[in-house]
Write a protein that holds these residues in place. Structure first.
Motif, PDB file in Angstrom:
ATOM      1  N   GLN A  63       0.806  -1.221   0.000  1.00 60.06           N
ATOM      2  CA  GLN A  63       0.000   0.000   0.000  1.00 60.06           C
ATOM      3  C   GLN A  63       0.839   1.271   0.000  1.00 60.06           C
ATOM      4  OE1 GLN A  63      -1.958   1.022   3.803  1.00 60.06           O
ATOM      5  NE2 GLN A  63      -0.952  -0.790   4.663  1.00 60.06           N
ATOM      6  N   LEU A  64       2.147   1.159   0.317  1.00 55.82           N
ATOM      7  CA  LEU A  64       2.963   2.365   0.462  1.00 55.82           C
ATOM      8  C   LEU A  64       3.033   3.174  -0.824  1.00 55.82           C
ATOM      9  CD1 LEU A  64       5.981   1.106   2.626  1.00 55.82           C
ATOM     10  CD2 LEU A  64       3.840   2.143   3.384  1.00 55.82           C
ATOM     11  N   ALA A  69       0.734  12.375  -1.107  1.00 58.34           N
ATOM     12  CA  ALA A  69       1.682  13.256  -0.417  1.00 58.34           C
ATOM     13  C   ALA A  69       1.121  13.688   0.935  1.00 58.34           C
ATOM     14  CB  ALA A  69       1.979  14.471  -1.282  1.00 58.34           C
ATOM     15  N   GLN A  70      -0.202  13.906   0.992  1.00 62.91           N
ATOM     16  CA  GLN A  70      -0.815  14.300   2.255  1.00 62.91           C
ATOM     17  C   GLN A  70      -0.672  13.203   3.299  1.00 62.91           C
ATOM     18  OE1 GLN A  70      -4.920  15.532   2.039  1.00 62.91           O
ATOM     19  NE2 GLN A  70      -5.223  15.368   4.241  1.00 62.91           N
ATOM     20  N   ARG A  71      -0.821  11.936   2.875  1.00 60.37           N
ATOM     21  CA  ARG A  71      -0.691  10.834   3.823  1.00 60.37           C
ATOM     22  C   ARG A  71       0.733  10.734   4.352  1.00 60.37           C
ATOM     23  NH1 ARG A  71      -4.524   6.091   2.995  1.00 60.37           N
ATOM     24  NH2 ARG A  71      -5.727   7.671   4.118  1.00 60.37           N
ATOM     25  N   TRP A  72       1.711  10.891   3.469  1.00 59.89           N
ATOM     26  CA  TRP A  72       3.103  10.861   3.926  1.00 59.89           C
ATOM     27  C   TRP A  72       3.409  12.040   4.841  1.00 59.89           C
ATOM     28  CZ3 TRP A  72       6.211   6.954   4.127  1.00 59.89           C
ATOM     29  CH2 TRP A  72       6.091   5.910   3.217  1.00 59.89           C
ATOM     30  N   MET A 181      -5.511  12.990   9.274  1.00 64.21           N
ATOM     31  CA  MET A 181      -4.750  12.738   8.051  1.00 64.21           C
ATOM     32  C   MET A 181      -4.487  11.261   7.759  1.00 64.21           C
ATOM     33  SD  MET A 181      -1.905  15.816   8.394  1.00 64.21           S
ATOM     34  CE  MET A 181      -1.421  15.777   6.682  1.00 64.21           C
ATOM     35  N   LEU A 182      -4.738  10.384   8.730  1.00 55.87           N
ATOM     36  CA  LEU A 182      -4.347   8.981   8.540  1.00 55.87           C
ATOM     37  C   LEU A 182      -5.539   8.036   8.537  1.00 55.87           C
ATOM     38  CD1 LEU A 182      -1.178   8.944  10.841  1.00 55.87           C
ATOM     39  CD2 LEU A 182      -1.335   9.466   8.405  1.00 55.87           C
TER      40      LEU A 182
END
Length: 304
Positions: A63-64, A69-72, A181-182
């Motif tokens: 899934q990575l 970008a927002q998740r990272w 955000m997660l």
């Protein structure tokens, strides 16, 4: 941990609470023997050595590539607050404060998290939750002030208490970032990635603040400190999270999180047993109020 299927998740969650409670005296031992940033760095480097292969085995690596970008960015923010900030305040505070007392201060975590969630996410509160919050806050104030709550208004708190309150702030930020955000990321992936990011931040912080000699001093700190460090990395981090995830899967997040109420209780008892820390009247009274308050909050949330 072998047990009857009906009771297995409950026993593992009690085991989790014991491991997280024991992390306070273990942290106190490390804080007295290692530079705090270097010790925290080694803890999460060792934990990542378990969490990353576990995540790979569970299929989390696939899934990575699809993360935005927002998740990272959320992972980086969570690692900076929930791992780097929390771990730095944790070991720095335990240089100045007994482990049992510090464990009781952390009962403010759910209070502050719920208040911020109610403000930012409009999470509903009820009279039971409010009563639990008030009881937990009063109890924590009694512990912080050594039984003289009015002295807090005069700024009579030591550096240790203030550093442990920094843990509370970091944990609240970590929790709120996770909700914002997660969403949709499984708990194992979040823990593995944020632990790795936090370990890298702690390494950089240790090299900047403590210098290379800080890590060298931590590595050469002796058997007792390393036993405590290995316990924190593999017991209070990897194994405790495994049992917690199992409990969430079997019982639901609400029921599993209720067992966290037991963590400060085990922290105080284990600290007294292992380190010989004295449990005075303000700790006993304030701790009982704080633990009861978090239990009432958990009950109120289940009813809501």
């Amino acid at each position: 941990m072998q047990s009857h299927p009906r009771f297995g998740p409950h026993l593992r969650l009690i085991g989790m609470a014991v491991l997280w409670g024991a992390s306070w005296p273990a942290g106190r031992i490390i804080a007295q023997s290692m530079p705090p940033l270097a010790g925290a760095c080694l803890r999460f480097v060792l934990a990542a050595m378990v969490l990353i292969p576990w995540m790979y085995w569970a299929g989390g690596f696939s899934q990575l590539r699809s993360w935005s970008a927002q998740r990272w960015l959320g992972m980086a923010a969570a690692g900076a607050t929930g791992v780097f900030g929390y771990a730095a305040f944790f070991l720095s505070g335990l240089q100045h404060l007994p482990a049992g007392k510090a464990a009781l201060v952390i009962t403010l975590n759910p209070v502050m998290t719920l208040l911020m969630a109610a403000w930012l996410f409009k999470e509903r509160l009820n009279a039971i939750i409010a009563a639990g919050m008030l009881l937990a806050v009063v109890g924590a104030v009694v512990v912080l002030s050594h039984g003289k709550p009015l002295e807090i208004l005069q700024g009579a708190m030591g550096i240790g208490e203030l550093l442990i309150l920094g843990c509370v702030v970091c944990w609240v930020l970590y929790t709120l970032i996770g909700r914002w955000m997660l969403t949709g990321v499984d708990a194992l992936s979040t823990t593995a990635v944020t632990s790795t990011i936090g370990a890298l931040l702690l390494l950089a912080g240790s090299l900047i603040v403590e210098g290379p000699s800080g890590l060298a001093s931590a590595v050469d700190s002796g058997t007792t400190a390393w036993v405590a460090l290995l316990f924190l990395a593999f017991g209070a981090t990897a194994l405790a999270y495994a049992w917690y995830f199992d409990g969430v899967k079997a019982l639901g997040a609400g029921a599993a999180s209720g067992y966290i109420t037991l963590v400060p209780l085990f922290g105080v008892v284990i600290s007294a047993f292992l380190l010989g820390e004295r449990i005075d009247t303000p700790m006993l009274l304030g701790g009982a109020m704080a633990i009861a308050g978090t239990a009432v909050m958990s009950w109120g949330r289940s009813r809501a």
